[in-house]
Enzyme design. Structure first.
Site, short mmCIF file in Angstrom:
data_model
loop_
_atom_site.label_atom_id
_atom_site.label_comp_id
_atom_site.label_asym_id
_atom_site.label_seq_id
_atom_site.Cartn_x
_atom_site.Cartn_y
_atom_site.Cartn_z
N HIS A 15 0.87 -1.18 0.00
CA HIS A 15 0.00 0.00 0.00
C HIS A 15 0.90 1.23 0.00
O HIS A 15 2.03 1.18 0.50
CB HIS A 15 -0.82 -0.06 1.29
N GLN A 75 -4.40 -5.16 6.77
CA GLN A 75 -5.42 -6.05 6.19
C GLN A 75 -5.42 -7.43 6.83
O GLN A 75 -6.20 -8.28 6.45
CB GLN A 75 -5.20 -6.19 4.68
N LYS A 99 -9.93 -1.07 10.54
CA LYS A 99 -9.99 -2.23 9.64
C LYS A 99 -10.15 -3.53 10.43
O LYS A 99 -10.10 -4.62 9.88
CB LYS A 99 -8.73 -2.28 8.78
N CYS A 132 -4.90 2.78 -3.46
CA CYS A 132 -3.64 3.21 -2.82
C CYS A 132 -2.54 2.17 -3.00
O CYS A 132 -1.74 1.94 -2.09
CB CYS A 132 -3.84 3.51 -1.33
N ASP A 176 3.20 -4.77 7.72
CA ASP A 176 1.97 -3.97 7.65
C ASP A 176 0.79 -4.91 7.84
O ASP A 176 0.41 -5.66 6.93
CB ASP A 176 1.92 -3.27 6.28
#
Ligand code: PMP
Length: 435
Positions: free
Chosen positions: A144, A224, A247, A385, A221
């Site tokens: 991202h 998600q 999220k 993104c 990261d």
């Protein structure tokens, strides 16, 4: 610049087996999310935009209201009852996030606005101190923008170089290329735990172990990932793990940075001011210990408490069943979408979450998204993104349906029905697809 490589040789749709339907009480779970029962312009809401943000269970909304209604106060100061209660709630939420991630303790968790702020914090604090001229920062083609641009800016300032691990046509990382790119110059590997466009879940644990052999630090990261499957940062071995509350069924404006104790201890302040100091004189200042040294100013107290409630919600459910339900949904969605003539689905990695990006022939994706919206079906259209990911597939815009554990196969059918309807034109006597 990334070159498009995969636009000619992709099959019309990946063929994936549909895992068995899970024994997951999806209808009961849906009742925890009041918004899922609303209508949008007369059509039942079908929320397939979980990659952007997830909906909130009632317990999270109630935790926010309870905080403001019963114990609103600033924290860490003030010798009164509400300050103590607010501090307990805030620090309690930190402990919940730490346990949720498998951290060694709450002092390894820094509250931030979200993933973007967490990456910027690491780049601005750890990166400024540790990345030197000639060093390399290793990213992947799945990242991202939040896990690209801060490193690009840091590399410019520090005269370091960015290297990129490519994806293969299925959207999996090319691990041979990853191994070849690692060297003693690698200062950092920054890798997503789940792609927000292709759904790919890279083998992060193995990648961390390899990167560590070269003395590199690793930032994962988890934006998600955390809402889709359980995460254990110590099992992964990650030095940094970043996430956004919104999220993972929590509020917006709050997220967390996990960092290993010894890494945090060496990190210098990022922003300065109140709450992060030990002593201040006009001659100079000394700073608080971790994690408070990295939390200047009044934090987002209520939303941190809301994030704690989201953690409670997730740990209170059978996550294995939820994951199995999502795997079933992912397989079902791939096969259902494959029925659409001319569809191209992006991403067919073996390990993946239920994120389905697609285009349909020469159909304008924005017009198709508007058609779905008119039927209450929320998908996202755009670059998500992640422009370099799309560029690898020769695209700039795709539609994305991103699912969570509260979605159903009926909702997938509604999506596919509405796409087919768009291609065929309106069906006489039918105003919206069957749910
Ligand atoms: N990383 C990934 C993989 C994401 O999907 C997102 C949000 N789409 C982000 C980072 C940025 O998260 P936030 O906007 O909450 O900071």
């Amino acid at each position: 610049m990334t070159t498009a490589r995969y636009w000619l040789d992709r099959p019309a749709a990946p063929v994936v087996p549909v895992p068995r339907a899970a024994d997951f009480p999806v209808e009961a779970v849906r009742r925890d999310f009041p918004i899922l029962h609303r209508e949008v312009d007369g059509a039942p809401l079908v929320w397939l935009d979980n990659g952007s943000t997830t909906q909130k269970p009632l317990t999270v909304v109630q935790a926010l209201a309870d905080f403001y209604l019963t114990c609103n106060s600033n924290v860490h100061r003030g010798a009164h009852a509400l300050a103590r209660r607010a501090t307990d709630a805030y620090e309690g939420a930190r402990a919940k996030v730490a346990a949720f991630l498998g951290a060694a303790g709450p002092e390894e968790v820094v509250f931030v606005r979200g993933t973007t702020e967490a990456v910027n914090l690491v780049a601005g604090s750890w990166g400024e101190a540790e990345v030197r001229a000639g060093d390399e920062i290793l990213l992947t083609e799945l990242e991202h923008h939040a896990n690209i641009v801060p490193w690009q800016q840091l590399a410019k300032r520090r005269r370091a170089t960015l290297k990129v691990v490519p994806v293969d046509p299925d959207g999996a990382l090319d691990l041979g290329a990853f191994r070849a790119l690692l060297s003693q110059r690698t200062a950092l590997l920054a890798v997503t735990h789940a792609s927000n466009v292709l759904g790919t879940v890279p083998p992060v644990r193995e990648m961390v172990a390899l990167a560590h052999r070269y003395g590199a630090r690793v930032l994962v990261d988890g934006a998600q990932a955390v809402g889709h499957f359980p995460v254990d940062v110590r099992d992964l071995g990650a030095d940094f793990y970043v996430l956004s509350g919104h999220k993972m069924f929590g509020p917006t404006g709050i997220g967390a940075l996990y960092a290993k104790r010894e890494v945090l201890a060496a990190m210098r302040p990022w922003q300065t001011g109140g709450n992060m100091i030990d002593r201040v004189t006009f001659g100079g200042s000394t700073f608080a210990g971790h994690p408070h040294r990295l939390e200047a100013g009044t934090g987002n107290i209520a939303d941190a408490v809301g994030l704690g409630a989201a953690v409670d919600y997730l740990v209170g459910m059978d996550r294995d069943q939820a994951e199995a339900h999502e795997r079933h949904l992912a397989g079902y969605a791939c096969q259902a979408l494959a029925r659409v003539p001319g569809i191209r689905q992006f991403g067919a990695a073996r390990d993946r979450i239920a994120v389905h990006s697609f285009l349909v022939g020469a159909t304008d994706p924005v017009a198709l998204a508007a058609h779905l919206d008119a039927r209450g079906i929320a998908v996202r259209v755009g670059h998500h993104c992640a422009q370099p990911t799309l560029a690898a597939f020769g695209e700039t815009v795709v539609l994305r349906a991103s699912l969570a554990f509260y979605n159903t196969t009926d909702e997938v059918d509604a999506l596919v029905g509405a796409v087919l309807e768009f291609l065929d034109g309106p069906v006489p006597g039918q105003t919206r697809p069957r749910r």
